[in-house]
Every structure is written in C-alpha cells, then in structure tokens.
Enzyme design. Structure first.
Site, PDB file in Angstrom:
ATOM      1  CE  LYS A 106      44.760  11.176  79.280  1.00 51.49           C
ATOM      2  NZ  LYS A 106      44.819   9.981  78.453  1.00 51.49           N
ATOM      3  NE  ARG A 140      38.389   9.662  76.215  1.00 50.66           N
ATOM      4  CZ  ARG A 140      38.533  10.244  77.393  1.00 50.66           C
ATOM      5  NH1 ARG A 140      39.595  10.971  77.659  1.00 50.66           N
ATOM      6  NH2 ARG A 140      37.607  10.075  78.332  1.00 50.66           N
TER       7      ARG A 140
HETATM    8  N1  HH2 Z   1      42.037   8.829  78.771  1.00 46.69           N
HETATM    9  C1  HH2 Z   1      41.139   8.901  79.773  1.00 46.69           C
HETATM   10  C2  HH2 Z   1      39.948   8.172  79.719  1.00 46.69           C
HETATM   11  N2  HH2 Z   1      39.646   7.405  78.652  1.00 46.69           N
HETATM   12  N3  HH2 Z   1      40.215   6.567  76.522  1.00 46.69           N
HETATM   13  C3  HH2 Z   1      41.088   6.482  75.511  1.00 46.69           C
HETATM   14  N4  HH2 Z   1      40.798   5.730  74.436  1.00 46.69           N
HETATM   15  N5  HH2 Z   1      42.278   7.160  75.517  1.00 46.69           N
HETATM   16  C4  HH2 Z   1      42.654   7.950  76.568  1.00 46.69           C
HETATM   17  O1  HH2 Z   1      43.764   8.523  76.530  1.00 46.69           O
HETATM   18  C5  HH2 Z   1      41.744   8.058  77.687  1.00 46.69           C
HETATM   19  C6  HH2 Z   1      40.526   7.335  77.618  1.00 46.69           C
HETATM   20  C7  HH2 Z   1      41.432   9.761  80.962  1.00 46.69           C
HETATM   21  O2  HH2 Z   1      40.937  11.057  80.788  1.00 46.69           O
HETATM   22  P1  HH2 Z   1      39.556  11.634  81.388  1.00 46.69           P
HETATM   23  O3  HH2 Z   1      38.389  10.864  80.886  1.00 46.69           O
HETATM   24  O4  HH2 Z   1      39.504  13.079  81.093  1.00 46.69           O
HETATM   25  O5  HH2 Z   1      39.685  11.492  82.944  1.00 46.69           O
HETATM   26  P2  HH2 Z   1      39.104  10.485  84.012  1.00 46.69           P
HETATM   27  O6  HH2 Z   1      39.663   9.137  83.717  1.00 46.69           O
HETATM   28  O7  HH2 Z   1      39.564  11.060  85.328  1.00 46.69           O
HETATM   29  O8  HH2 Z   1      37.598  10.484  83.893  1.00 46.69           O
END
Ligand code: HH2
Length: 264
Positions: free
Chosen positions: A197, A239
């Site tokens: 992040k 995660r």
């Molecule tokens: N962060 C993201 C998405 N889902 N779910 C939970 N429970 N906790 C988190 O911190 C979280 C989440 C964001 O990360 P990512 O899926 O890698 O990116 P994007 O939202 O651009 O798909």
C-alpha cells in the site's frame, strides 16, 4: 489470505490475472506457497477508483470463484455488492470480504463468514482529506458495533479489519497498526491488509535515495515488516500479494522448530 484481483485496474496487479487461466494458475501457486484463503476481487477499491457495474464484476469473479471452489480452495469474495456476494456464495465462496462493512445481514442470510472492514468515504475521494478526532477509537467503535450485530444475527465467523489505506493518512495507518492490540482485545478475529500500500511507499522512499515514494513493486520489505508486526500483535490473518515470504514470516513467528534429526 492471498489476493487475487481479476480487475484491469488494481493498484499493484491490475490486468495481470484478468484471464481465467492466468487467475487460476496464480491462485494455485499462492495456495502452494501457503495461502489458507484466496480473496477474489472484481472491483478495485484503490484511492481514486471508479465503481464497476454489477454485471462486469460478476462476469469477472464468478468463473474464478467456481473453478477454485471446485478444486477445494477456500475462497473469499471481495465485494461491496450484495448481489455479487450472493452469486459468489452460490458459486462456492464461503467468506464475504466486505470493505464497506455493510453486508453483515447478507452473510447472516447466506450462513457464511464475513469480514467487516472500516473505510471512511468512497474510493473515488477517500484519500482527499481523511479526518478523525481519535482514529483508533472511531474505527474500533464502527467495527465492533457491526461485528457484534452480525454475531447476534448468526453469522458463523465475523472478522474485523481496520482498513489500512481506506480514508486514512500514513499517520492514521501507523496509529491503527500501533494499537492493533485493542482490536484483538475485542475477541473478534482481526484481519489486516497492508500489502504494497501507498503509505509504505511514502515510508520507504526509493532505494536510490531519491526523495520519492517507493514504487509499488518495491514495497515487499515494508509489506513483510507490517504483516509480521500484525501477526506478532495478534492478527489472525493478513491479506497479502506476496504469499511465500509472508507464510515464511508466519512460520518464524509461530516458532515451530523443524528438524529432521531428533537429537539435533
Ligand atoms: N485492501 C484492498 C482490497 N480489499 N480487504 C480487506 N479486508 N482489507 C484490506 O486492507 C483490503 C481489502 C486493496 O488492495 P488490493 O486488492 O490489492 O487493490 P485494489 O483495491 O486496487 O484491487
């Protein structure tokens, strides 16, 4: 929990796993590397992201969820939409990972687990001016109210997640990580997502010393440091995108000594 984004625009892996075969191969390799859950998402919620239509999100996630569940993989569905959650559960998902913390009643109705994650505002604008009087207290109260209601409604497993980066400055994220023990003390299992992040980019800077945030593919050490911190402070799950190094860190924290020679 290994992240599987089947989106064109996720901040760190957008477009890499949009194809079904590539998504399944990546999921299998994360399971081989030690992931207990695969978290399938069809809508990016990164800062500035625009919402995705229901049909597009379903078209992206459902074939992946179904194929993985058929293989016996524990699948969580990362969605803010009740309809997507319902269809994904029919396809075999057993956990709803909900960054809006609003689908507790859907999890109760479906009889599956639920992750309630805290976010301030919507992805499109949440990083413009995140404001709290007491970030830890406010996030905690928001989550505990919802999690307790979900337990009372019969949701079989209720997780809480402080929502690192969701309407939070770097200082807010660090305060939440510093006080994870207060989340753990609620008795609800805690999930934490720091992987790759932006606040890690700001903390790390580039390896050549330039005064710029570290790019997304240069945040592994920060991701591992924060995942390790979270696990050592009682988080029940992290995660992550980089499963193998994180699973190795988890083994070290668990402190189980493996030796082939009993006399060693
Ligand atoms: N962060 C993201 C998405 N889902 N779910 C939970 N429970 N906790 C988190 O911190 C979280 C989440 C964001 O990360 P990512 O899926 O890698 O990116 P994007 O939202 O651009 O798909």
């Amino acid at each position: 929990m290994g992240v599987l984004n089947v989106t064109p625009d996720s901040f760190s892996d957008g477009g890499r796993f949009s194809d079904l075969a590539a998504a399944l191969a990546h999921a299998r390799s994360m399971v081989a590397d030690g992931a207990d859950w695969i978290d399938v998402g069809g809508e990016s919620t990164r800062p500035g992201a625009t919402p995705v239509a229901l049909e597009d999100e379903q078209r992206r996630v459902l074939p992946v969820v179904e194929a993985l569940a058929d293989e016996g993989v524990a699948v969580s569905i990362d969605t803010r939409k009740a309809e997507v959650a319902r269809a994904a559960v029919v396809a075999g998902a057993t956990l709803i990972n909900d960054v809006s913390a609003s689908l507790g009643s859907v999890a109760a109705e479906l009889g599956v687990g639920w992750v309630a994650m805290h976010a301030q505002g919507e992805p499109a604008s949440m990083q413009r001016a995140p404001t709290y009087l007491d970030v830890v207290g406010e996030v905690l109260e928001h989550l505990v109210t919802r999690a307790d209601a979900a337990v009372a409604a019969g949701v079989p497993a209720v997780w809480i997640d402080p929502g690192i980066g969701f309407g939070k400055t770097a200082a807010h994220n660090l305060a939440l990580l510093a006080h994870l023990d207060r989340f753990v003390a609620t008795g609800h299992p805690v999930l934490v997502g720091t992987s790759r992040k932006a606040f890690l980019g700001s903390l790390l800077g580039t390896s050549d010393g330039a005064a710029q945030p570290a790019p997304v593919d240069d945040r592994l050490e920060g991701s591992l440091a924060t995942a390790t911190w979270a696990m050592a402070n009682g988080a029940a799950m992290v995660r992550v995108h980089d499963v193998r190094p994180t699973a190795q860190a988890a083994l070290v924290i668990a402190g189980e000594i493996i030796t082939k020679d009993a006399a060693a």
